[in-house]
Scaffold this motif. Structure first.
Motif, short mmCIF file in Angstrom:
data_model
loop_
_atom_site.label_atom_id
_atom_site.label_comp_id
_atom_site.label_asym_id
_atom_site.label_seq_id
_atom_site.Cartn_x
_atom_site.Cartn_y
_atom_site.Cartn_z
N GLU A 163 -53.68 -21.56 -54.30
CA GLU A 163 -53.71 -22.57 -53.24
C GLU A 163 -55.02 -23.33 -53.32
O GLU A 163 -56.09 -22.74 -53.40
CB GLU A 163 -53.58 -21.88 -51.88
N MET A 164 -54.93 -24.65 -53.33
CA MET A 164 -56.12 -25.49 -53.32
C MET A 164 -56.12 -26.32 -52.04
O MET A 164 -55.37 -27.29 -51.93
CB MET A 164 -56.15 -26.41 -54.56
N ASP A 165 -56.95 -25.91 -51.09
CA ASP A 165 -57.06 -26.65 -49.84
C ASP A 165 -57.96 -27.86 -50.06
O ASP A 165 -59.19 -27.77 -49.97
CB ASP A 165 -57.63 -25.76 -48.73
N ILE A 166 -57.35 -28.98 -50.38
CA ILE A 166 -58.11 -30.20 -50.60
C ILE A 166 -58.80 -30.62 -49.32
O ILE A 166 -59.98 -31.01 -49.32
CB ILE A 166 -57.17 -31.32 -51.10
N LEU A 167 -58.10 -30.48 -48.22
CA LEU A 167 -58.62 -30.99 -46.96
C LEU A 167 -58.04 -30.19 -45.80
O LEU A 167 -56.83 -30.17 -45.58
CB LEU A 167 -58.21 -32.46 -46.82
N GLU A 168 -58.89 -29.48 -45.09
CA GLU A 168 -58.55 -28.91 -43.79
C GLU A 168 -59.55 -29.49 -42.82
O GLU A 168 -60.76 -29.34 -43.00
CB GLU A 168 -58.63 -27.39 -43.83
N ALA A 169 -59.08 -30.18 -41.79
CA ALA A 169 -60.03 -30.93 -40.98
C ALA A 169 -59.45 -31.30 -39.63
O ALA A 169 -58.23 -31.33 -39.42
CB ALA A 169 -60.46 -32.20 -41.71
N ASN A 170 -60.36 -31.60 -38.72
CA ASN A 170 -60.05 -32.32 -37.50
C ASN A 170 -61.14 -33.38 -37.34
O ASN A 170 -61.86 -33.66 -38.29
CB ASN A 170 -59.93 -31.37 -36.29
N SER A 171 -61.28 -33.95 -36.17
CA SER A 171 -62.27 -35.02 -36.00
C SER A 171 -63.70 -34.50 -35.99
O SER A 171 -64.65 -35.29 -36.11
CB SER A 171 -62.00 -35.79 -34.70
N MET A 172 -63.88 -33.18 -35.93
CA MET A 172 -65.21 -32.60 -35.76
C MET A 172 -65.74 -31.88 -37.00
O MET A 172 -66.95 -31.70 -37.15
CB MET A 172 -65.21 -31.62 -34.58
N ALA A 173 -64.86 -31.44 -37.88
CA ALA A 173 -65.30 -30.63 -39.03
C ALA A 173 -64.28 -30.70 -40.15
O ALA A 173 -63.11 -31.03 -39.93
CB ALA A 173 -65.52 -29.18 -38.61
N THR A 174 -64.74 -30.37 -41.35
CA THR A 174 -63.84 -30.38 -42.50
C THR A 174 -64.28 -29.34 -43.53
O THR A 174 -65.44 -28.94 -43.57
CB THR A 174 -63.82 -31.77 -43.17
N ALA A 175 -63.33 -28.91 -44.36
CA ALA A 175 -63.63 -27.98 -45.45
C ALA A 175 -62.66 -28.22 -46.60
O ALA A 175 -61.51 -28.61 -46.38
CB ALA A 175 -63.51 -26.54 -44.97
N MET A 176 -63.14 -28.04 -47.83
CA MET A 176 -62.26 -27.98 -49.00
C MET A 176 -62.46 -26.60 -49.61
O MET A 176 -63.60 -26.12 -49.73
CB MET A 176 -62.57 -29.09 -50.00
N THR A 177 -61.34 -25.96 -50.01
CA THR A 177 -61.43 -24.54 -50.37
C THR A 177 -60.43 -24.17 -51.45
O THR A 177 -59.22 -24.16 -51.21
CB THR A 177 -61.16 -23.65 -49.14
N PRO A 178 -60.90 -23.83 -52.65
CA PRO A 178 -59.99 -23.23 -53.63
C PRO A 178 -59.72 -21.77 -53.29
O PRO A 178 -60.63 -21.04 -52.88
CB PRO A 178 -60.76 -23.36 -54.95
N HIS A 179 -58.46 -21.37 -53.45
CA HIS A 179 -58.04 -19.97 -53.24
C HIS A 179 -57.30 -19.52 -54.49
O HIS A 179 -56.06 -19.53 -54.54
CB HIS A 179 -57.10 -19.85 -52.04
N PRO A 180 -58.00 -19.11 -55.55
CA PRO A 180 -57.30 -18.67 -56.76
C PRO A 180 -56.64 -17.31 -56.58
O PRO A 180 -57.06 -16.49 -55.76
CB PRO A 180 -58.42 -18.61 -57.80
N CYS A 181 -55.60 -17.09 -57.36
CA CYS A 181 -54.89 -15.81 -57.36
C CYS A 181 -54.68 -15.33 -58.78
O CYS A 181 -54.44 -16.13 -59.69
CB CYS A 181 -53.51 -15.95 -56.71
N LYS A 182 -54.75 -14.04 -58.96
CA LYS A 182 -54.39 -13.41 -60.23
C LYS A 182 -53.29 -12.41 -59.91
O LYS A 182 -53.55 -11.35 -59.33
CB LYS A 182 -55.60 -12.71 -60.86
N GLY A 183 -52.06 -12.79 -60.21
CA GLY A 183 -50.93 -11.99 -59.76
C GLY A 183 -50.86 -12.04 -58.25
O GLY A 183 -50.90 -13.12 -57.65
N ASN A 184 -50.79 -10.87 -57.64
CA ASN A 184 -50.73 -10.80 -56.18
C ASN A 184 -52.10 -10.58 -55.54
O ASN A 184 -52.19 -10.33 -54.34
CB ASN A 184 -49.78 -9.68 -55.74
N THR A 185 -53.15 -10.67 -56.34
CA THR A 185 -54.51 -10.54 -55.81
C THR A 185 -55.11 -11.93 -55.64
O THR A 185 -55.40 -12.61 -56.62
CB THR A 185 -55.39 -9.69 -56.74
N CYS A 186 -55.27 -12.34 -54.39
CA CYS A 186 -55.73 -13.69 -54.09
C CYS A 186 -57.07 -13.66 -53.37
O CYS A 186 -57.40 -12.71 -52.65
CB CYS A 186 -54.72 -14.41 -53.18
N ASP A 187 -57.84 -14.70 -53.59
CA ASP A 187 -59.08 -14.90 -52.84
C ASP A 187 -58.70 -15.54 -51.51
O ASP A 187 -58.67 -16.76 -51.36
CB ASP A 187 -60.03 -15.81 -53.63
#
Length: 340
Positions: free
Chosen positions: A171-195
């Protein structure tokens, strides 16, 4: 950190019903949402794309168990031209839609973004503390297979993410945000083990407290463009870079990510790059967080919001029209999607 939905028990019941209830795809009318695929040599070419609601959302509304088409407007999705508006509440009830980009072949569009970029115009002005307008990528199967729901991409099935909803996937969170804050977050997985926490960049958390918000460097009271680039070196993802464009001017300082956990454990940045190279599906949603009030995104060291401000009950009573607008979606070679 990101948590896409909070009512896991309710979802489990709904997913069980999805398995037992076939969707009537023939009656589905997908709202057209043109997007653009771009190359450095050929410019941007309009794509015949549309959006499809997640199958669980349709089941919750009753559409999946009936023989009538899903009412997208009633479920918080309004498409006009190249813009899609997602409303959290419709007629006083929570809709919280999640949608996927669908191609003319009735399969999800797989965006191959290794050594590429994606840009989107956004309007977060109506998203208060506690809300999340999410624009992200998932390693879902193009045909919508996998997971617990049946019906394929045409039914909005096959969702997966790094929280292992549906099933575990990159999962690559390009944009999670509202009017007050934002974050971009890569979530790599190897099989069923995810960050699951991911390797996010939040300007406020990095000390840029005057960078993102109403009247700030990126003025969230007005629309702006979000540009995310995935640079590669030697065929591997080397850096994720965020830029913004507002009022015709490019704004740097949006942050970079050049490492992400252990390759041996979750795949790290290299694994994230491999997923981007294969192709990932675009997901858009609006949601809030009764468990944590979105504090991981916009409160404490991560944003200016205060405790209790982001509760769903407060949002619904104080901001019943809360919504997010995504428009002018373009993806392709680095430097090809924006003139600025």
């Amino acid at each position: 950190m990101s948590f896409k939905l909070s009512s896991i028990g309710v979802l489990a019941v709904l997913l069980a019903r999805v398995q037992a209830t076939p969707l009537m795809q023939a009656t589905e009318a997908y709202p057209l949402l043109p997007t653009w695929k771009c190359t450095s040599s050929g410019g941007c070419v309009q794509q015949n794309t549309s959006v499809v609601l997640d199958t669980v959302a349709k089941l919750a509304s009753g559409a999946a168990s009936s023989r009538t088409a899903a009412d997208y407007t009633a479920m918080g999705v309004d498409v006009s031209g190249d813009a899609v508006t997602l409303y959290h509440y419709v007629n006083g009830a929570a809709a919280s839609p999640r949608i996927y980009l669908l191609g003319a072949d009735s399969k999800y569009v797989e965006m191959s973004l290794l050594n590429g970029e994606i840009s989107v115009d956004v309007d977060f002005s109506a998203l208060p503390c506690g809300e999340n307008g999410a624009f992200y990528l998932s390693s879902m199967a193009a045909d919508g297979s996998g997971g617990t729901a049946s019906g394929g991409a045409g039914a909005g099935a096959g969702y997966c993410d790094a929280q292992c909803q549906g099933y575990c996937c990159n999962e690559m969170d390009i944009l999670e945000a509202n009017s007050m804050a934002t974050a971009m977050t890569p979530h790599p997985c190897k099989g069923n083990t995810c960050d699951k926490s991911g390797c996010g960049y939040n300007p406020y958390a990095s000390g840029q407290k005057s960078f993102f918000g109403p009247g700030k460097t990126v003025d969230t009271s007005k629309p702006f463009t979000v540009l995310t680039q995935f640079a590669a070196s030697g065929g591997k993802l080397s850096q994720i870079t965020r830029k913004y464009v507002q009022n015709g001017k490019q704004i740097g300082g949006g942050g970079t990510i050049s490492s992400c956990g252990s390759e041996g454990t979750t795949g790290g940045l290299t694994g994230m790059g491999q997923a981007l190279g294969i192709g990932m599906v675009l997901v858009m949603s609006i949601w809030n967080d009764p468990a944590q009030q979105m504090a991981w995104l916009d409160a404490g060291s991560d944003g200016p919001c205060t405790s209790g401000e982001g509760t769903p009950s407060n949002i619904q009573s104080q901001h019943p029209d809360t919504h997010v607008v995504f428009s002018n979606i373009r993806w392709g070679d680095i430097g090809s999607t924006s003139k600025n």
